[in-house]
Scaffold this motif. Structure first.
Motif, PDB file in Angstrom:
ATOM      1  N   LEU A   1      44.740  25.132  48.690  1.00 57.39           N
ATOM      2  CA  LEU A   1      43.977  25.195  47.442  1.00 57.39           C
ATOM      3  C   LEU A   1      42.575  24.623  47.631  1.00 57.39           C
ATOM      4  O   LEU A   1      41.584  25.219  47.185  1.00 57.39           O
ATOM      5  N   LYS A   2      42.479  23.472  48.267  1.00 53.59           N
ATOM      6  CA  LYS A   2      41.173  22.850  48.463  1.00 53.59           C
ATOM      7  C   LYS A   2      40.258  23.764  49.288  1.00 53.59           C
ATOM      8  O   LYS A   2      39.066  23.918  48.989  1.00 53.59           O
ATOM      9  N   GLN A   3      40.812  24.389  50.324  1.00 52.55           N
ATOM     10  CA  GLN A   3      40.020  25.324  51.123  1.00 52.55           C
ATOM     11  C   GLN A   3      39.517  26.483  50.274  1.00 52.55           C
ATOM     12  O   GLN A   3      38.343  26.879  50.370  1.00 52.55           O
ATOM     13  N   ARG A   4      40.366  27.000  49.406  1.00 47.37           N
ATOM     14  CA  ARG A   4      39.995  28.156  48.585  1.00 47.37           C
ATOM     15  C   ARG A   4      38.892  27.795  47.585  1.00 47.37           C
ATOM     16  O   ARG A   4      37.912  28.527  47.432  1.00 47.37           O
ATOM     17  N   ILE A   5      39.057  26.679  46.866  1.00 51.67           N
ATOM     18  CA  ILE A   5      38.073  26.371  45.821  1.00 51.67           C
ATOM     19  C   ILE A   5      36.719  26.023  46.433  1.00 51.67           C
ATOM     20  O   ILE A   5      35.671  26.334  45.838  1.00 51.67           O
ATOM     21  N   GLU A   6      36.707  25.427  47.610  1.00 50.65           N
ATOM     22  CA  GLU A   6      35.430  25.138  48.270  1.00 50.65           C
ATOM     23  C   GLU A   6      34.814  26.410  48.840  1.00 50.65           C
ATOM     24  O   GLU A   6      33.594  26.600  48.790  1.00 50.65           O
ATOM     25  N   GLN A   7      35.637  27.306  49.356  1.00 53.98           N
ATOM     26  CA  GLN A   7      35.140  28.558  49.932  1.00 53.98           C
ATOM     27  C   GLN A   7      34.541  29.468  48.867  1.00 53.98           C
ATOM     28  O   GLN A   7      33.502  30.103  49.092  1.00 53.98           O
ATOM     29  N   TYR A   8      35.183  29.534  47.692  1.00 56.97           N
ATOM     30  CA  TYR A   8      34.753  30.467  46.647  1.00 56.97           C
ATOM     31  C   TYR A   8      33.945  29.796  45.541  1.00 56.97           C
ATOM     32  O   TYR A   8      33.532  30.477  44.595  1.00 56.97           O
ATOM     33  N   GLY A   9      33.718  28.486  45.644  1.00 54.51           N
ATOM     34  CA  GLY A   9      32.936  27.797  44.623  1.00 54.51           C
ATOM     35  C   GLY A   9      33.615  27.753  43.271  1.00 54.51           C
ATOM     36  O   GLY A   9      32.943  27.752  42.228  1.00 54.51           O
ATOM     37  N   THR A  10      34.920  27.682  43.247  1.00 53.43           N
ATOM     38  CA  THR A  10      35.680  27.680  41.999  1.00 53.43           C
ATOM     39  C   THR A  10      35.556  26.328  41.295  1.00 53.43           C
ATOM     40  O   THR A  10      35.691  25.281  41.926  1.00 53.43           O
ATOM     41  N   GLN A  11      35.292  26.355  39.993  1.00 56.04           N
ATOM     42  CA  GLN A  11      35.233  25.129  39.203  1.00 56.04           C
ATOM     43  C   GLN A  11      36.618  24.831  38.640  1.00 56.04           C
ATOM     44  O   GLN A  11      37.247  25.698  38.028  1.00 56.04           O
ATOM     45  N   VAL A  12      37.086  23.593  38.840  1.00 50.90           N
ATOM     46  CA  VAL A  12      38.399  23.171  38.361  1.00 50.90           C
ATOM     47  C   VAL A  12      38.221  22.204  37.199  1.00 50.90           C
ATOM     48  O   VAL A  12      37.383  21.298  37.256  1.00 50.90           O
TER      49      VAL A  12
END
Length: 525
Positions: free
Chosen positions: A422-433
């Motif tokens: 999950l951490k890899q994905r949100i950093e890769q795609y710039g997702t705001q949590v």
């Protein structure tokens, strides 16, 4: 993307059929109308005035996690996170139980269904479901992806699920804890479910299998979350345990529903589908359901839908959604296209926003917080909500509940392996949590009041539309969370939870206790 900690493994995909007794009365891939006729003829259910079926699950009105096992063998021994959640089961004992279970079908009516799990074809898993109850077969039709006219229904499958509530294990002989059981043989591609009529065991056993195979084979992150998309195709995910509002908040009339419970996140290109629904239907809680509060779900309950453990208004066939006399866990399954604005196919691009939903019964979490990637990792690992008095026997005051990754009961691999993805994905795609408290304000349960659904919807809408992009944020003292100082449609005094408490010192003490509980729990994971 960094390599996973365990190597990919091969899964059986050539076990297309099992040797059933020759005198089985086999009914294959019946249409919904034919299944409804079977259900009524067999006395398995009744029709409500909406056309939906009402069925009872018997002794078990929910899952029994302590009776779920995974076969331990050469493939799984070093990959499964063994413990109270993933209990090991002997391969030889599984084979013996399987043979006895198949033999018990002799002379009986058996329903089979070919289906798929996974809306992106490259990650799709083929299923064969064998049930002794027609309503379980209709449940499987509702919940899994239905093959189109060009797809063969007799080809090889990845998993065969055998479900027979009438078949019970002998703990002394079979090595189970009780007569009921759910056992996954991930190497063999077979799942056995016996002694329980609760249909949720079927869908969650498949989810557990996907939570094992997809990260190892494809690097796909499986998620216990809902998903929807806006008019421009932007995707949002909603994580949350039961009672936090995951299904309610994802069923937004202004957005398209991708799914309400189980999804995968693939590492695909920016213009390619990355989020995909595992299922073809919804399994919504319906206790106290009203059209006013949840119109999309209410209107989805028509012909083909199955209501579980519901009671009628006396003397009628009108459903009484307020009746929890059988269980508070009343449920309804229906194909996702019963939701008018469901997205088909059920896929979307990588999410721009993720919402972690927590029903904080202590009343100390802010109603909306913006998380850093590290905070997102921590709250994902915590999977926090709180049980309140009256929801479970023995619960007399708010109790902190933690379920890592918001789905610990279904995770065969270590929780940090999913969290790393999950951490890899949100950093890769710039997702705001975002962290959303759908619980209490102004005090804990019994003192404060529940957050208004209209305010929660307004905060989520503001985050999705960018209305908070230029808003100043402050930092919460105890949790270190960023909280907006204003939000359209929400009174300013609600945004910082301490402002809703009469006694500020009591708030600070309660917040510190919960923050300390978070820190201690993270040390354990």
């Amino acid at each position: 993307m960094e390599a996973l900690l365990v190597p990919p493994v091969a899964f059986a995909s050539d076990r297309s059929w099992l040797r059933l007794p020759t005198d089985v009365h086999l009914l294959e891939d019946l249409a919904p109308d034919d299944l409804v006729a079977e259900i009524l003829a067999n006395g398995e259910g009744q029709l409500a005035d909406t056309g939906a079926l009402v069925c009872q699950t018997g002794r078990f009105t929910g899952r029994t996690p302590k009776d779920r096992y995974i076969v331990r063998d050469a493939q799984t021994t070093d990959t499964i996170d063994w413990g109270d959640v993933n209990q090991p089961f002997c391969a030889d004992a599984f084979d013996q139980l399987e043979e006895r279970m198949l033999a018990s079908l002799s002379g009986r009516k058996v329903y089979t269904r070919y289906a798929r799990a996974g809306a992106l074809p490259e990650y799709s898993v083929r299923l064969r479901i064998i049930t002794t109850l027609a309503w379980h077969n209709l449940f499987s039709y509702n919940m899994f992806l239905r093959p189109d006219a060009t797809e063969p229904t007799n080809g090889p499958v990845d998993f065969t699920i055998i479900v027979d509530p009438a078949f019970t294990a002998s703990p002394a002989i079979d090595g189970t804890r009780n007569a009921n059981f759910t056992i996954l043989n991930l190497s063999k591609g077979v799942i056995l479910i016996g002694g329980t009529g609760y249909a949720g065991e079927i869908k969650k056993s498949v989810f557990s299998a996907l939570n094992y195979s997809l990260p190892l084979q494809h690097g796909v992150l499986p998620m216990h979350c809902a998903a929807n998309s806006g008019k421009d195709g932007d995707t949002a995910l909603f994580f949350g345990l039961s009672g936090t509002g995951k299904t309610t908040l994802s069923a937004d009339p202004t957005r398209h529903l991708i799914g309400d419970d189980e999804h995968g996140w693939a590492d695909n290109g920016p213009d390619e589908p990355a989020i995909f629904n595992f299922e073809g239907g919804c399994y919504a809680k319906v206790i106290n359901l009203t059209r006013e509060n949840e119109p999309e779900i209410y209107d989805a309950i028509g012909p083909g839908a199955i209501l579980e453990n519901i009671r009628f208004v006396p003397g009628t066939n009108t459903v009484n959604y307020a009746d929890g006399s059988v269980t508070e866990n009343t449920r309804c399954s229906y194909p996702i296209d019963h939701i008018r604005n469901a997205r088909q196919p059920a896929v979307g691009p990588a999410p721009k926003h993720i919402f972690f939903l927590s029903a904080d019964a202590f009343g100390v979490l802010p109603p909306l917080s913006r998380l850093t990637s590290q905070q997102a990792l921590d709250f994902f690992l915590l999977g926090y909500t709180a049980k309140v008095a009256g929801t479970e026997q023995g619960v007399s005051s708010p109790t902190a509940t933690f379920s890592p990754c918001f789905g610990a009961a279904f995770l065969p691999l270590p929780a940090r392996q999913y969290a790393t993805l999950l951490k890899q994905r949100i950093e890769q795609y710039g997702t705001q949590v975002w962290l959303v408290n759908t619980g209490w304000k102004g005090g804990g349960f019994g003192v404060g009041k529940r957050m208004a659904l209209s305010h929660t919807r307004a905060m989520i809408q503001a985050a999705l539309t960018g209305a908070l992009d230029d808003v100043p944020f402050g930092q919460h003292a105890e949790f270190g969370l960023s909280i907006p100082k204003r939000c359209p449609g929400v009174p300013m005094e609600l945004l910082n939870p301490i402002d809703t408490w009469q006694y500020k010192g009591m708030y600070t003490a309660a917040a510190r206790r919960l923050a300390n509980a978070f820190a201690e729990k993270l040390k354990e994971i």
